[in-house]
Design a protein around this motif. Sequence first.
Motif, PDB file in Angstrom:
ATOM      1  N   ALA A 282       0.833  -1.200   0.000  1.00  0.00           N
ATOM      2  CA  ALA A 282       0.000   0.000   0.000  1.00  0.00           C
ATOM      3  C   ALA A 282       0.866   1.247   0.000  1.00  0.00           C
ATOM      4  CB  ALA A 282      -0.912   0.014   1.233  1.00  0.00           C
ATOM      5  N   PRO A 283       0.410   2.337  -0.650  1.00  0.00           N
ATOM      6  CA  PRO A 283       1.157   3.611  -0.593  1.00  0.00           C
ATOM      7  C   PRO A 283       1.315   4.080   0.844  1.00  0.00           C
ATOM      8  CG  PRO A 283      -0.509   3.672  -2.321  1.00  0.00           C
ATOM      9  CD  PRO A 283      -0.776   2.435  -1.519  1.00  0.00           C
ATOM     10  N   ASP A 284       2.424   4.777   1.140  1.00  0.00           N
ATOM     11  CA  ASP A 284       2.774   5.035   2.536  1.00  0.00           C
ATOM     12  C   ASP A 284       2.489   6.443   3.036  1.00  0.00           C
ATOM     13  OD1 ASP A 284       4.668   6.456   1.157  1.00  0.00           O
ATOM     14  OD2 ASP A 284       6.408   5.639   2.223  1.00  0.00           O
ATOM     15  N   ASP A 285       1.827   7.306   2.243  1.00  0.00           N
ATOM     16  CA  ASP A 285       1.590   8.652   2.768  1.00  0.00           C
ATOM     17  C   ASP A 285       0.271   9.210   2.252  1.00  0.00           C
ATOM     18  OD1 ASP A 285       2.408   8.911   0.137  1.00  0.00           O
ATOM     19  OD2 ASP A 285       3.381  10.836   0.458  1.00  0.00           O
ATOM     20  N   GLY A 286      -0.217  10.227   2.994  1.00  0.00           N
ATOM     21  CA  GLY A 286      -1.470  10.859   2.630  1.00  0.00           C
ATOM     22  C   GLY A 286      -2.615  10.437   3.530  1.00  0.00           C
ATOM     23  N   ILE A 287      -3.775  11.018   3.306  1.00  0.00           N
ATOM     24  CA  ILE A 287      -4.986  10.609   4.014  1.00  0.00           C
ATOM     25  C   ILE A 287      -5.684   9.522   3.196  1.00  0.00           C
ATOM     26  CG2 ILE A 287      -7.253  11.362   4.865  1.00  0.00           C
ATOM     27  CD1 ILE A 287      -6.015  14.064   5.515  1.00  0.00           C
TER      28      ILE A 287
END
Length: 374
Positions: free
Chosen positions: A117-122
């Motif tokens: 899974a991508p590791d940053d953001g909301i």
Amino acid sequence: RVDARWHALTGATVVVRPGEVVENATVVIRDGVIRSVSSGGPAPEGARVWDCGGLTIYAGFIEPYKEVDVDEVDPASAGTHWRSNVTPQRSALDDGGLDEKAREELRGLGFTAAAIAPDDGIFRGTGELVSLTEPETEISAGAPRLIRGGVYQSVAPETGGWGGTPPTSLMGAIAVMRQTFLDAGWYSEVLGVEAARSEGLERMERNAALAALGENSEESTPILFDASSSLNALRMAKVAEEFGRRAILLGSGEEFERVDAIAGLGLGMIIPVNYPKKPDVSTRALAESVSLKTLMSWEQAPTNLRRLDQAGVRASLTTHRLKKSKDFWANVRSAVEHGLAPERALSMLTTHPAALLGASELLGAVEEGKLAHL
């Protein structure tokens, strides 16, 4: 003549699934798929035979949440959200996925597949279930690298801190989550109306971010909510319920603080085994500086999995939140020493994550038709 893509593992004890064992088994694999599992059966003529006498074979373990770096979305590109931390249109594979070192590290722990899974953001983007094999090895030849796409949409109440990217508070992050789900529901509804009026399609402004979230319904892609505390688990569940979203909770390891409330949510959970460091009470001054809550958390953390399991939570284990992945097995064994049944621990590494990620037909057991992840 021996077929390099046809294998027979003979003489092993095979744990087909937790609680089901076949002794002196022969496992036949062809093109990366299990063709048969039998007790004492002969190896088929033409297969490459591997003597596994004295060994025990399990289904490969599944890592349900592994973060990877993904490039930021270009704010000037068409259809982006007006917030830079709302990028559900991203995929964990956009920037190549797991590197060789990360795959090797997970394989060393017994994992053969991982949901990345991508590791940053909301709103971070979609998680993808991938094989951890190296594509050039002959044993893995024929096995797919991407096992299942879009297993969940990853969401976290991430804050930018004072002076950082807004929002700067948990309240603000949850407000962004709620507003984005509202917008996605509106967008899906309006898009449906526009589709019915085909002449209006060209006039509709497209938004890739909102489209990626789909409509607010139980049929949509599950939302994985990062719950970094036991209270946040309850908060994230309320957001999911408000918008009718199928949810998965990425736990904190502190669920023992509110086991009954969390179990009552009835949600699938991904649980880390990140136990607190032993408090230093070697002197009177140090002992007096350690709070009762810190002492209780240190004492109770290894009981977390046993308590969740007894309460009926279908937990899956992850290496996420561990500072050192090499501590994973020591901490799992500690959970067993604190009352978690070994078969239940095995379920949390195989059948539970396979079901959670919608891949039970391919992973989680040593059975005919499943991928040869062993």
